[in-house]
Design an enzyme around this catalytic site. Structure first.
Site, short mmCIF file in Angstrom:
data_model
loop_
_atom_site.label_atom_id
_atom_site.label_comp_id
_atom_site.label_asym_id
_atom_site.label_seq_id
_atom_site.Cartn_x
_atom_site.Cartn_y
_atom_site.Cartn_z
N HIS A 114 -2.62 2.87 -5.95
CA HIS A 114 -3.20 1.61 -5.32
C HIS A 114 -3.43 0.55 -6.38
O HIS A 114 -3.55 -0.70 -6.27
CB HIS A 114 -4.59 1.96 -4.67
CG HIS A 114 -4.84 0.91 -3.64
ND1 HIS A 114 -4.09 0.58 -2.60
CD2 HIS A 114 -5.88 -0.10 -3.76
CE1 HIS A 114 -4.62 -0.54 -2.04
NE2 HIS A 114 -5.77 -0.90 -2.55
N ARG A 133 0.79 -1.08 0.02
CA ARG A 133 -0.03 -0.12 0.00
C ARG A 133 0.88 1.07 -0.02
O ARG A 133 2.18 1.24 0.50
CB ARG A 133 -0.93 0.06 1.19
CG ARG A 133 -1.77 -1.15 1.40
CD ARG A 133 -2.61 -1.19 2.51
NE ARG A 133 -3.59 -2.23 2.92
CZ ARG A 133 -3.27 -3.40 3.54
NH1 ARG A 133 -1.72 -3.52 3.81
NH2 ARG A 133 -4.04 -4.26 3.53
N ARG A 176 -0.92 -2.00 -6.68
CA ARG A 176 -1.00 -3.25 -5.64
C ARG A 176 -1.94 -4.25 -6.40
O ARG A 176 -1.85 -5.48 -6.35
CB ARG A 176 -1.51 -2.59 -4.54
CG ARG A 176 -1.76 -3.83 -3.31
CD ARG A 176 -2.17 -2.90 -1.92
NE ARG A 176 -2.93 -3.90 -1.18
CZ ARG A 176 -2.19 -4.44 -0.16
NH1 ARG A 176 -1.06 -4.76 -0.18
NH2 ARG A 176 -3.27 -5.32 0.66
N LYS A 210 -2.25 -3.05 7.86
CA LYS A 210 -3.43 -2.65 8.57
C LYS A 210 -3.45 -3.47 9.87
O LYS A 210 -3.36 -4.43 10.13
CB LYS A 210 -4.54 -2.84 7.75
CG LYS A 210 -4.81 -1.72 6.59
CD LYS A 210 -6.15 -2.20 5.76
CE LYS A 210 -6.27 -0.99 4.90
NZ LYS A 210 -7.52 -1.05 4.13
N TYR A 264 -9.43 -11.37 -6.68
CA TYR A 264 -8.65 -11.25 -7.92
C TYR A 264 -8.94 -12.53 -8.86
O TYR A 264 -8.56 -12.36 -10.16
CB TYR A 264 -7.07 -11.18 -7.58
CG TYR A 264 -6.74 -10.01 -6.62
CD1 TYR A 264 -6.98 -8.65 -7.37
CD2 TYR A 264 -6.71 -10.04 -5.23
CE1 TYR A 264 -6.48 -7.70 -6.81
CE2 TYR A 264 -6.29 -8.81 -4.82
CZ TYR A 264 -6.38 -7.55 -5.50
OH TYR A 264 -6.12 -6.55 -4.90
N HIS A 306 -3.77 -9.70 3.48
CA HIS A 306 -5.07 -9.67 3.74
C HIS A 306 -5.53 -10.77 5.12
O HIS A 306 -5.15 -11.62 5.09
CB HIS A 306 -5.90 -10.31 2.56
CG HIS A 306 -6.09 -9.32 1.41
ND1 HIS A 306 -6.11 -9.76 0.05
CD2 HIS A 306 -6.00 -7.80 1.47
CE1 HIS A 306 -6.19 -8.60 -0.63
NE2 HIS A 306 -6.17 -7.62 -0.06
#
Length: 316
Positions: A262, A169, A265, A194, A297, A288
């Site tokens: 982004h 990110r 990514r 995150k 994806y 994730h």
């Protein structure tokens, strides 16, 4: 985290305001949520309190929260919908309210069942929009000379190469320091993503080369514990400048508006999947928390295959 004084303009009893402050402290200190997320959560709860002031005809407090029924939450969502809120905003707002009520329930102060009984609005599923491999290479090459200063050109190329080459990110790339910079010979990076979750990502030689080229030209020397990527005056690089650099590259390469930092990514994940990468590995590389987040994806890859099929099949 303390309650924003401006937010107290929304009517609520002092007792309830104190609970909101304790909840935000919990989210920041124990859950390690970002300041941006905390601001959004507080805004959503305050918006709900504003609705309750009109809906119940008085200042909401703990007693009013204990008496909430599913119909109250439905009325809130209906009003927000009439005001033009989209499903994504409604679902996010409901999640913030549930988080607050769940916090109070764990303290034995309310029953959060009424909020839990409300199904969030169904959200339209939007697919990530990666750029092609050829366009990604052109973006990170640094050969288009979009900046007057060669070192700024090299800096932008290094940041974008990290996004595409490591799947970072933008905030993660800009969090690198002089000590953690991927230099020649670096094989892996430890990234804090995150929620404070750490992951290890492999580093391609081309990433190290891009960072080395930037550091060689940079007129400033990043401090070991200071930011790796610096602005024109030697301070931390503002992410907005990376977005503006990407905007210039978009124009030069005739790319759509979806080609953002982004999107690199997204391109990292999509191109790995197309090249035979397995979902579980890609999930770990992206950081994730859930495999279901990574599975989107596969839909991107399938959509591109079907598009190619429709264009190429002789019986189309």
């Amino acid at each position: 985290m303390t309650v924003d004084p401006d937010s107290l303009l929304v009517t609520a009893t002092p007792e309830l305001n104190a609970r909101i402050g304790a909840w935000l402290d919990h989210l920041g200190d124990e859950r390690r949520l970002s300041d941006k997320t905390l601001v959004a959560y507080e805004r959503d709860v305050r918006q709900f309190l504003r609705f309750l002031t009109d809906h119940l005809g008085g200042t909401p407090g703990m007693a009013e929260l204990r008496d909430l029924r599913p119909a109250d939450f439905r009325a809130f969502l209906a009003r927000r919908r009439r005001a033009g809120a989209q499903s994504r905003s409604l679902a996010r707002g409901l999640a913030g309210i549930r988080s607050f009520l769940g916090f109070l329930e764990r303290r034995g102060e309310v029953n959060a069942a009424a909020a839990g009984a409300i199904r969030p609005p169904r959200q339209p599923r939007s697919l990530p929009k990666p750029v092609s491999a050829a366009d990604a290479r052109a973006i990170v090459s640094g050969e288009l000379a979009m900046e007057a200063e060669p070192w700024i050109e090299a800096r932008n190329a290094a940041v974008l190469t990290l996004l595409y080459g490591c799947g970072l990110r933008l905030a993660e790339a800009l969090s690198l320091t002089g000590r953690t910079a991927p230099r020649r010979g670096t094989k892996t990076l430890t990234i804090r993503g995150k929620g404070g979750k750490e992951r290890i990502v492999p580093v391609l030689p081309v990433v190290c080369e891009a960072v080395d080229a930037y550091l060689k030209l940079c007129p400033y020397t990043p401090e070991p514990d200071g930011p790796l990527f610096l602005g024109a005056r030697g301070g931390p690089l503002n992410p907005r400048l990376v977005q503006l650099a990407m905007q210039k590259l978009r124009s030069a390469l005739a790319l759509p508006d979806s080609a953002t930092p982004h999107a690199l990514r997204h391109s990292f994940a999509t191109h790995l999947l197309a090249g035979g990468g397995d979902l579980r590995t890609i999930q770990e590389l992206l950081g994730h928390a859930s495999l279901s987040t990574t599975q989107i994806y596969t839909e991107v890859d399938t959509a591109r295959l079907l598009e190619a099929y429709d264009k190429a099949h002789p019986r189309r």
